[in-house]
Design an enzyme around this catalytic site. Sequence first.
Site, PDB file in Angstrom:
ATOM      1  N   GLY A 165      34.478  39.925  27.961  1.00 32.27           N
ATOM      2  CA  GLY A 165      33.109  39.761  28.417  1.00 32.27           C
ATOM      3  C   GLY A 165      32.311  41.043  28.386  1.00 32.27           C
ATOM      4  O   GLY A 165      31.158  41.067  27.907  1.00 32.27           O
ATOM      5  N   ILE A 166      32.894  42.134  28.876  1.00 30.63           N
ATOM      6  CA  ILE A 166      32.182  43.415  28.906  1.00 30.63           C
ATOM      7  C   ILE A 166      32.016  43.960  27.491  1.00 30.63           C
ATOM      8  O   ILE A 166      30.939  44.417  27.103  1.00 30.63           O
ATOM      9  CB  ILE A 166      32.923  44.426  29.800  1.00 30.63           C
ATOM     10  CG1 ILE A 166      32.933  43.939  31.253  1.00 30.63           C
ATOM     11  CG2 ILE A 166      32.275  45.808  29.710  1.00 30.63           C
ATOM     12  CD1 ILE A 166      33.851  44.733  32.166  1.00 30.63           C
ATOM     13  N   THR A 243      34.879  52.851  30.158  1.00 34.23           N
ATOM     14  CA  THR A 243      34.373  52.282  31.405  1.00 34.23           C
ATOM     15  C   THR A 243      35.364  51.278  31.983  1.00 34.23           C
ATOM     16  O   THR A 243      35.009  50.502  32.872  1.00 34.23           O
ATOM     17  CB  THR A 243      33.023  51.578  31.172  1.00 34.23           C
ATOM     18  OG1 THR A 243      33.174  50.598  30.135  1.00 34.23           O
ATOM     19  CG2 THR A 243      31.928  52.558  30.806  1.00 34.23           C
ATOM     20  N   ALA A 244      36.600  51.275  31.482  1.00 35.52           N
ATOM     21  CA  ALA A 244      37.586  50.271  31.887  1.00 35.52           C
ATOM     22  C   ALA A 244      38.493  50.809  32.999  1.00 35.52           C
ATOM     23  O   ALA A 244      38.199  50.632  34.189  1.00 35.52           O
ATOM     24  CB  ALA A 244      38.389  49.824  30.680  1.00 35.52           C
ATOM     25  N   ARG A 245      39.551  51.500  32.624  1.00 32.10           N
ATOM     26  CA  ARG A 245      40.461  52.118  33.584  1.00 32.10           C
ATOM     27  C   ARG A 245      40.916  53.462  33.032  1.00 32.10           C
ATOM     28  O   ARG A 245      41.249  53.583  31.843  1.00 32.10           O
ATOM     29  CB  ARG A 245      41.682  51.233  33.856  1.00 32.10           C
ATOM     30  CG  ARG A 245      41.413  50.044  34.781  1.00 32.10           C
ATOM     31  CD  ARG A 245      41.091  50.500  36.192  1.00 32.10           C
ATOM     32  NE  ARG A 245      40.908  49.410  37.139  1.00 32.10           N
ATOM     33  CZ  ARG A 245      39.749  48.852  37.443  1.00 32.10           C
ATOM     34  NH1 ARG A 245      38.646  49.257  36.822  1.00 32.10           N
ATOM     35  NH2 ARG A 245      39.676  47.887  38.330  1.00 32.10           N
ATOM     36  N   ASP A 269      33.511  56.946  32.766  1.00 30.25           N
ATOM     37  CA  ASP A 269      33.182  56.444  34.100  1.00 30.25           C
ATOM     38  C   ASP A 269      34.437  56.267  34.940  1.00 30.25           C
ATOM     39  O   ASP A 269      34.347  55.988  36.140  1.00 30.25           O
ATOM     40  CB  ASP A 269      32.442  55.105  33.973  1.00 30.25           C
ATOM     41  CG  ASP A 269      31.926  54.579  35.304  1.00 30.25           C
ATOM     42  OD1 ASP A 269      31.361  55.384  36.079  1.00 30.25           O
ATOM     43  OD2 ASP A 269      32.076  53.373  35.581  1.00 30.25           O
ATOM     44  N   GLU A 274      41.931  58.906  39.761  1.00 28.66           N
ATOM     45  CA  GLU A 274      40.748  58.864  40.622  1.00 28.66           C
ATOM     46  C   GLU A 274      41.137  58.976  42.105  1.00 28.66           C
ATOM     47  O   GLU A 274      42.143  58.413  42.519  1.00 28.66           O
ATOM     48  CB  GLU A 274      39.990  57.549  40.410  1.00 28.66           C
ATOM     49  CG  GLU A 274      39.359  57.428  39.044  1.00 28.66           C
ATOM     50  CD  GLU A 274      38.622  56.110  38.858  1.00 28.66           C
ATOM     51  OE1 GLU A 274      38.408  55.386  39.851  1.00 28.66           O
ATOM     52  OE2 GLU A 274      38.262  55.806  37.728  1.00 28.66           O
ATOM     53  N   HIS A 292      32.811  56.348  38.426  1.00 25.87           N
ATOM     54  CA  HIS A 292      33.202  54.931  38.485  1.00 25.87           C
ATOM     55  C   HIS A 292      32.100  54.080  39.123  1.00 25.87           C
ATOM     56  O   HIS A 292      32.284  53.478  40.186  1.00 25.87           O
ATOM     57  CB  HIS A 292      34.515  54.762  39.256  1.00 25.87           C
ATOM     58  CG  HIS A 292      35.240  53.493  38.886  1.00 25.87           C
ATOM     59  ND1 HIS A 292      36.610  53.389  38.916  1.00 25.87           N
ATOM     60  CD2 HIS A 292      34.788  52.274  38.466  1.00 25.87           C
ATOM     61  CE1 HIS A 292      36.973  52.161  38.544  1.00 25.87           C
ATOM     62  NE2 HIS A 292      35.881  51.471  38.272  1.00 25.87           N
TER      63      HIS A 292
END
Length: 332
Positions: A165-166, A243-245, A269, A274, A292
């Site tokens: 989707g992303i 922008t995922a993980r 991101d 993290e 993030h």
Amino acid sequence: MPDKAALLIGPLVHARSEWASVSKITSKLHEYPDGSRDDFLSKCRSGEYDDVFAMYRSNDSNRITGNFDSELISALPSSLKYICHNGAGYDNIDIAACTERGIQVSSTPIAVNNATADVAMFLVLGALRNVTHCFQAVRKGKWRGDFKLGHDPKDKTLGILGMGGIGSALAVRAKAFGMNIQYHNRHRLPEQQENGAKYVGFDELLETSDVLSLNLALSDSTRHIIGKKEFAEMKDGVVLVNTARGPLIDEEALVEALESRKVWTAGLDVFEKEPEIHEGLLRNENVVLLPHIGTATFETQRDMELLVLDNLRSAIKEGKLLTQVPEQKKDS
């Protein structure tokens, strides 16, 4: 009134009234807004939540309980049948352990697509234009500083690793900037869902993309899917966006690739450990860094909370989840 209680772990900001309305279909609403893993485990083991049938938890609540690993899942009440998770990613939940316990899990796909794709496109543009140095210089009164030219997105090939989707939403945005889209999934999408994107193998994606965007889930098989070997296969001067993980990338290898300029710039991101960020990324002005914030809009946060509550209601009333995680769909 059904003898089924619901439990909310952590904060719920944008849909408090909708949460309160769940009381109409439950015997009780429990809340655990803050605390610690040890305290939560103690409450579970003492029987305080023995009437809980469905649970709302989020990635943000991980700071309270820690990962929903096998230890924590084994302590959950036997009455619990559904975990409704707020987050597109759910790598902090041991899905196999949940399945073994007969607990079904949902996540929040769809609701996150547009906001995350917006941030991905922002990072694609920011990395192509290499904005970090100028952004920092102007705030220090140095105008452009040691200014260098960037690149246009037009006619560049964007490779999307993970065209869900992303990734699909990013493809739409990138096309508007004149980019050529190619992608790799484990399985090719139906042609009508490709929207003109070209399906290629993993190695070809690495070898031919001018910009590579990571938009896939984190699992044991995808951890460090991009490392030293993969960087060597990429074009010289590639732009990398994630922008995922964070753990999809071996950050040590990324730092080396940035320093050698194999990777011209990166837009990130998410990070491997993290909220800690690798010092090599912090000191490198060829990296655009965000903390993030992919889904951090009022509208998206509310949509995510509402989708979790829709899953919760469906679990209680119908005995099924609307957006169950795919691993369990395969097992069912």
